[in-house]
Design an enzyme around this catalytic site. Structure first.
Site, PDB file in Angstrom:
ATOM      1  N   GLU A  17       0.845  -1.196   0.000  1.00 41.28           N
ATOM      2  CA  GLU A  17       0.000   0.000   0.000  1.00 41.28           C
ATOM      3  C   GLU A  17       0.874   1.235   0.000  1.00 41.28           C
ATOM      4  OE1 GLU A  17      -2.806   0.369   3.244  1.00 41.28           O
ATOM      5  OE2 GLU A  17      -2.975  -1.810   3.426  1.00 41.28           O
TER       6      GLU A  17
ATOM      7  N   GLU B  55     -13.954   5.490  -0.228  1.00 45.40           N
ATOM      8  CA  GLU B  55     -14.758   4.583   0.598  1.00 45.40           C
ATOM      9  C   GLU B  55     -15.535   5.388   1.623  1.00 45.40           C
ATOM     10  OE1 GLU B  55     -12.465   0.786   1.584  1.00 45.40           O
ATOM     11  OE2 GLU B  55     -10.873   2.086   0.796  1.00 45.40           O
TER      12      GLU B  55
ATOM     13  N   LYS C  28     -15.632   4.948   5.851  1.00 50.09           N
ATOM     14  CA  LYS C  28     -14.463   5.079   6.719  1.00 50.09           C
ATOM     15  C   LYS C  28     -14.640   6.291   7.646  1.00 50.09           C
ATOM     16  CE  LYS C  28     -10.949   2.361   4.565  1.00 50.09           C
ATOM     17  NZ  LYS C  28      -9.548   2.294   4.149  1.00 50.09           N
TER      18      LYS C  28
ATOM     19  N   GLU D 280      -9.485   9.472   5.252  1.00 55.45           N
ATOM     20  CA  GLU D 280      -9.594   8.035   4.990  1.00 55.45           C
ATOM     21  C   GLU D 280     -10.640   7.739   3.921  1.00 55.45           C
ATOM     22  OE1 GLU D 280      -8.558   5.534   8.945  1.00 55.45           O
ATOM     23  OE2 GLU D 280     -10.325   6.802   9.081  1.00 55.45           O
TER      24      GLU D 280
END
Length: 451
Positions: A259, A314, A317, A322
């Site tokens: 990542e 997303e 989150k 985030e």
């Protein structure tokens, strides 16, 4: 005849070397969201519209494995931390492989099985103590099933290293170096699998080093022990990992990046560095850096399988940042392009007619100086671009673009030349926030901007 054999031997060796050092740029498919498209649509989008060749999952969802069958996109699947201890049992590992891998392999290309995620960071000593055993059991289960093309690894946060005073000083946390990392690296060496790390400059920089963190022009950081200078934090962190591995005698083990990324938005009060401009700069320049194959100061010409975080924003989150790591929104529209989108012709779309754009009207894109950019900044852009060997003759005295003889006009021409030579990605027109992409052709009279 001897010469022919000699040539064939050299050619075969070069082919072998190029194959051995090839690497990919992939993306993490996180799914902490309630608005994501179905796996089949994701697989179709990635194959038809992007150049991404690998996807990393945080589970082993059968729907996703099925969706990526026969796509030529490889997957990294993940075994959750909660399942690690039970998979130290060889029979449980064999059962897991039989249920989660054999029904899909080889139609779905599975490149890596990640056993857990950042187990050291969890602080769970039982989990840490059993990770290598579980990896060995999964590897043996694959071998027993006659599968030799799937490698077993486990991703680590950079909390495995104490704060780096310099890349060459990198070492693993005391108490875990020989007990955990030694056996783990021995496993990687024996199985020819990579040591996987998650380097995030976003979490390790201070405000005075933002240019260093996001691959912008900076004065560099000198490692006094080696005499090597670093101009980006990604290399700095990767060489810290390499030094820690070398300290234990495992500098021959490959390294993969599980990542890395940068959020495109954040809370202005608490996350001021989480901006679109910074995300474009970090991820865009990271992709270029990786594609160049030049490696790092301590690992020249070395390449790394790399997964950018993340594919989609997303929405479930916790923090604003985030929720905003995605390269794409759930409707597949790009948050920004870092050089992974196919051109219309590659993607099967319409191809532009082979006619030259007129000076005033065109469907093309150009990069020019922002109206509020200062002359000092633009002069820096001008000096930088022309120092790269890009043709700046048209803006020199006597050239067709010399007049008007202003820093702004000359810088716009040079910035646009750089933008086009590097592939017309948004990140190529960033220039520390002083460039902007326009659809209006800035060419005038005899001065024709590169298109």
């Amino acid at each position: 005849m001897k010469n022919q054999i000699h040539f064939l031997l050299i050619f075969s060796l070069l082919l072998l070397l190029s194959t051995a050092t090839s690497s990919f740029i992939g993306v993490n498919f996180g799914r902490v969201a309630d608005n994501l498209p179905p796996p089949s649509s994701v697989a179709n989008f990635l194959t038809s519209q992007t150049t991404l060749t690998s996807v990393k999952l945080f589970d082993c969802d059968p729907q996703i494995l099925q969706a990526f069958a026969n796509t030529n996109i490889s997957l990294t699947v993940n075994i959750p931390n909660a399942n690690i201890i039970q998979l130290t049992d060889p029979s449980a590992a064999q059962s897991w492989v039989s249920s989660n891998i054999l029904p899909y392999h080889p139609q779905t290309i599975i490149r890596y099985i990640a056993v857990g995620n950042e187990v050291h960071f969890s602080g769970d000593k039982a989990l840490i103590a059993n990770t290598v055993k579980a990896m060995e059991s999964i590897h043996q289960a694959l071998q027993s099933s006659k599968i030799t093309d799937i490698k077993v690894t486990t991703p680590h946060s950079l909390a495995i290293l104490p704060p780096l005073m310099s890349p060459s000083s990198g070492h693993f946390q005391k108490g875990y170096d020989h007990v955990f990392f030694g056996p783990l690296l021995e496993f990687h060496r024996k199985t020819k699998s990579p040591f996987m790390v998650n380097p995030y400059p976003y979490f390790g920089f201070n405000a005075s080093m933002i240019e260093f963190a996001i691959f912008k022009k900076n004065d560099g950081v000198l490692d006094k022990a080696t005499g090597l200078k670093y101009y980006n934090m990604f290399d700095y962190l990767m060489d810290g990992v390499y030094s820690a591995m070398k300290r234990l005698g495992y500098d021959d083990v490959d390294i993969a990046v599980g990542e890395t990324g940068w959020p495109s938005a954040g809370d202005p009060a608490t996350e001021p560095a989480a901006t679109l401009d910074n995300a474009v700069s970090y991820n865009g320049n990271l992709v270029k850096h990786l594609k160049s194959g030049k490696g790092t100061p301590l690992m020249p010409n070395r390449t790394f399988d790399t997964y950018i975080f993340a594919l989609f924003n997303e929405n479930l989150k916790e923090s604003v940042s985030e929720r905003n790591y995605g390269l794409f929104r759930p409707d597949f529209s790009p948050v920004y392009d870092v050089g992974v989108l196919k051109s219309p012709s590659q993607a099967g779309g319409p191809t532009a007619a082979p006619t030259a754009p007129s000076p005033t009207e065109s469907g093309g894109k150009w990069c020019v100086a922002k109206p509020d950019a200062t002359d000092d900044k633009l002069q820096g852009n001008l000096d930088y671009v022309c120092s790269l060997g890009i043709d700046c003759k048209p803006i020199q005295d006597g050239g067709p673009c010399f007049d008007p003889n202003t820093v702004r006009s000359h810088a716009s021409y040079a910035m646009n030349a750089y933008y086009h030579i590097n592939g017309q990605q948004d990140s190529d027109c960033f220039f520390d926030g002083t460039g902007v992409v326009t659809s209006s052709n800035p060419s005038y009279e005899a001065c024709q901007y590169v298109t």
